[in-house]
Scaffold this active site. Structure first.
Site, PDB file in Angstrom:
ATOM      1  N   ARG A  41       0.831  -1.212   0.000  1.00 52.47           N
ATOM      2  CA  ARG A  41       0.000   0.000   0.000  1.00 52.47           C
ATOM      3  C   ARG A  41       0.862   1.257   0.000  1.00 52.47           C
ATOM      4  O   ARG A  41       0.573   2.219  -0.711  1.00 52.47           O
ATOM      5  CB  ARG A  41      -0.955   0.014   1.189  1.00 52.47           C
ATOM      6  CG  ARG A  41      -2.050  -1.022   1.105  1.00 52.47           C
ATOM      7  CD  ARG A  41      -2.950  -0.980   2.307  1.00 52.47           C
ATOM      8  NE  ARG A  41      -2.176  -1.098   3.535  1.00 52.47           N
ATOM      9  CZ  ARG A  41      -2.485  -0.531   4.699  1.00 52.47           C
ATOM     10  NH1 ARG A  41      -3.573   0.206   4.828  1.00 52.47           N
ATOM     11  NH2 ARG A  41      -1.737  -0.703   5.760  1.00 52.47           N
ATOM     12  N   ASN A  52      -6.157  -2.633   2.093  1.00 54.24           N
ATOM     13  CA  ASN A  52      -6.134  -4.088   2.211  1.00 54.24           C
ATOM     14  C   ASN A  52      -7.562  -4.586   2.345  1.00 54.24           C
ATOM     15  O   ASN A  52      -8.370  -3.972   3.029  1.00 54.24           O
ATOM     16  CB  ASN A  52      -5.350  -4.518   3.456  1.00 54.24           C
ATOM     17  CG  ASN A  52      -3.849  -4.375   3.288  1.00 54.24           C
ATOM     18  OD1 ASN A  52      -3.335  -4.352   2.187  1.00 54.24           O
ATOM     19  ND2 ASN A  52      -3.151  -4.288   4.396  1.00 54.24           N
TER      20      ASN A  52
END
Length: 84
Positions: A12, A30
């Site tokens: 990320r 996520n």
């Protein structure tokens, strides 16, 4: 949607950094199923660069597949950020 070993490896943050370098707006998060999901707005060429970065991922990631859906921009997204 990014599938593979992509959680717990800085994926990320990798995507956020690249998206901000490209001046894109959107988010990355996520998901409970082990995937990483992202939504981004910007120029087609910048989005394609982000897609290529997602396909490669950071060093510790093992990307199996990146699923892309193209659509028109709504203009309602802020600076690229982490969610979830």
């Amino acid at each position: 949607m990014v599938r593979g070993s992509v959680q717990g490896v800085g994926f990320r943050y990798f995507i956020q950094r690249k998206a901000r370098q490209l001046g894109l707006h959107g988010w990355v998060r996520n998901n409970d199923d082990g995937t990483v999901e992202l939504l981004a707005e910007g120029s087609r060429s910048d989005l394609e660069q982000l897609m290529m970065a997602a396909e490669e991922g950071p060093r510790m990631a093992r990307v199996q597949r990146v699923e892309v859906q193209w659509s028109g921009a709504t203009g309602g997204l802020d600076e690229f950020d982490l969610t979830g």
